[in-house]
Enzyme design. Sequence first.
Site, short mmCIF file in Angstrom:
data_model
loop_
_atom_site.label_atom_id
_atom_site.label_comp_id
_atom_site.label_asym_id
_atom_site.label_seq_id
_atom_site.Cartn_x
_atom_site.Cartn_y
_atom_site.Cartn_z
N HIS A 36 -45.75 18.78 -15.95
CA HIS A 36 -46.55 18.40 -14.71
C HIS A 36 -45.74 17.31 -13.71
O HIS A 36 -46.06 17.14 -12.61
CB HIS A 36 -48.05 17.72 -14.93
CG HIS A 36 -47.69 16.27 -16.01
ND1 HIS A 36 -47.24 16.17 -17.15
CD2 HIS A 36 -48.00 15.14 -15.35
CE1 HIS A 36 -47.09 14.88 -17.32
NE2 HIS A 36 -47.42 14.17 -16.45
N GLU A 59 -43.65 3.54 -19.62
CA GLU A 59 -45.21 3.51 -19.91
C GLU A 59 -45.76 2.15 -20.59
O GLU A 59 -44.84 1.69 -21.26
CB GLU A 59 -45.58 4.51 -20.58
CG GLU A 59 -45.29 6.09 -20.09
CD GLU A 59 -45.75 7.06 -20.92
OE1 GLU A 59 -47.20 7.41 -20.60
OE2 GLU A 59 -45.19 7.68 -21.53
N ASP A 116 -40.92 14.78 -25.91
CA ASP A 116 -42.03 14.52 -25.18
C ASP A 116 -41.81 14.26 -23.94
O ASP A 116 -42.66 14.60 -23.10
CB ASP A 116 -42.92 13.46 -25.86
CG ASP A 116 -44.12 13.27 -25.25
OD1 ASP A 116 -44.94 14.34 -25.36
OD2 ASP A 116 -44.55 12.19 -24.96
N HIS A 163 -39.70 16.46 -18.82
CA HIS A 163 -39.92 15.72 -17.41
C HIS A 163 -38.47 14.80 -16.98
O HIS A 163 -38.22 14.91 -15.73
CB HIS A 163 -40.86 14.39 -17.55
CG HIS A 163 -42.31 15.06 -18.21
ND1 HIS A 163 -42.83 16.14 -18.15
CD2 HIS A 163 -43.09 14.24 -19.11
CE1 HIS A 163 -44.05 16.21 -18.59
NE2 HIS A 163 -44.15 15.39 -19.44
N LYS A 192 -42.83 3.93 -24.44
CA LYS A 192 -44.18 3.67 -24.62
C LYS A 192 -43.99 2.17 -24.76
O LYS A 192 -43.01 1.58 -25.47
CB LYS A 192 -44.65 4.17 -25.80
CG LYS A 192 -44.83 5.80 -25.80
CD LYS A 192 -45.84 6.46 -25.02
CE LYS A 192 -45.92 7.88 -25.18
NZ LYS A 192 -46.53 8.50 -24.02
C1 BG6 Z 1 -46.92 13.69 -20.89
C2 BG6 Z 1 -46.43 13.04 -22.31
O1 BG6 Z 1 -46.49 14.92 -20.85
O2 BG6 Z 1 -46.56 12.71 -19.93
C3 BG6 Z 1 -47.19 11.71 -22.62
O3 BG6 Z 1 -46.95 13.95 -23.41
C4 BG6 Z 1 -46.95 11.03 -21.37
O4 BG6 Z 1 -46.64 11.23 -23.63
C5 BG6 Z 1 -47.18 11.79 -20.12
O5 BG6 Z 1 -47.48 9.44 -21.47
C6 BG6 Z 1 -46.61 10.94 -18.97
O6 BG6 Z 1 -47.32 11.45 -17.79
P1 BG6 Z 1 -47.69 10.58 -16.43
O7 BG6 Z 1 -47.87 11.53 -15.41
O8 BG6 Z 1 -48.77 9.41 -16.85
O9 BG6 Z 1 -46.35 9.96 -15.98
#
Ligand code: BG6
Length: 479
Positions: free
Chosen positions: A173, A211, A230, A235, A326
């Site tokens: 995403h 985060e 993860d 990402h 986190k």
């Molecule tokens: C997800 C992870 O793919 O991305 C999560 O599994 C993480 O652990 C999240 O919190 C972060 O996404 P975003 O869009 O909030 O930065």
Amino acid sequence: IPVEDFDLVIFGGTGDLATRKILPGLYRRMLSGQMPKTSRIIGAARSEYDADAFREHVHQGLKDHVDQSLLKKRDVDAFLGQLDYLQLDIFTDDGWKALGEMLRGDVIRAFYFSVAPSLFGEIARRLVQFKLADQDARIVVEKPFGRNLETAKALNAELAECFDEKQVYRIDHYLGKETVQNLMAIRFGNALFEPLWNAQHVDHVQITASESLGVGGRGAYYDKSGAMRDMVQNHLMQLLCLTAMEPPSKFEANAVRDEKLKIIKALSPVAPNEVVRGQYSATEDKGSYIQDSENPESDTECFVAMKVEIANWRWAGTPFYLRTGKRLRNRLTEIAVVFKDPPHSIFDDTGTHLRGNALIIRLQPDEGITMRMTIKDPGPGGMRLREVPLDMTFAEALEGEDIDLPDAYERLIMDVIRGNQTLFMRGDEVEAAWNWIDPIINQWVEKGSKPIQYDSGGSGPDDALMLMHRDGRRWREIK
Ligand code: BG6
């Protein structure tokens, strides 16, 4: 512009992702007029729902995850009217026959596998067995795409038995985020940056995905994964690739993915002292990672910082530092391209140390782009210098324009329907990423490495700071 008419089947349609992201996203696309009024969304899951119970479930999801101002009764009713539900046990034939009867013949079919990866193969085979997915059908799969190279290869093989690669949409995403696409627009839509985008002019790049939340209710899943799997494998590596890749000849799926793949293949192995892993400790009112994961023995990391080298002509000697965790000070995702210091200062007498410019691409919150510049301190105080940000937040730059900014999932789902794979990971990309990540994780396992405890609300373990300090560099503040 509306996409073509479609039937979208969401396996795992009553699950968390569907309820929080996929269905609210589709609702917003309906409001924007992008989703045809005739299109249908079929939730397929084990839950004993009928269509009305599913609609009620989705309605609640909309209330929880869509801005109240967008929930006019007429719109909600229209959207719920486009939904249908099928109680499906994927291991028995009846449900698949029923699904065949629900699908229309003359529209695009998309199948969203929002289920555990262990079910991908079975669903894929059943779709083929019951002739539900023609050559033009799209298959959407979610992360985690494997937990190492071997499992990713097995998943790819299962999908490849049934579908052509051009039908498979692997979601990351982060690729759907507005500013990630803007990164490509900045790099390849402006002649200014590209000549400087190399080891000769760039001192280093830092990519941060910080985060403020802990792992909360996802502890059980997360503990088997950890930040490396993860966040980094997918990402952060995608952000790294888009920052580092050569200009593709076209903004087209395979041209872009070929260039990303070359970067992954050019990554040097990472030495153990170039990776730091951490776990957050408890605060007065919040539990530690160990408490959240409910695993007192857990060695899983929820923080990673690492130094990455790209062994190619463009980047040799310019490190990329990655960091994610986190329960850090703030939620912030950014890419900072830090340029080299000016080669000579004519301002030494002013006592100012000239620092290199930096281009900061902020993904969230407040998407925008900032250029760190040195200017004269205004006023009569003589030739004193200071750094200022040349700031462009989208919200300000585009103020007054009626812009419809879809969130990552909305954009990606519409791309699936359009048949545009540019923002999706290709199978070989995912495998190459695991191939590079696996040895790092294996080293930890072999050595029984323990994550370092760090204070919640800070910027991670001190060792992460040292990772840059010892190179004479420092992380940007997480603010
Ligand atoms: C997800 C992870 O793919 O991305 C999560 O599994 C993480 O652990 C999240 O919190 C972060 O996404 P975003 O869009 O909030 O930065």
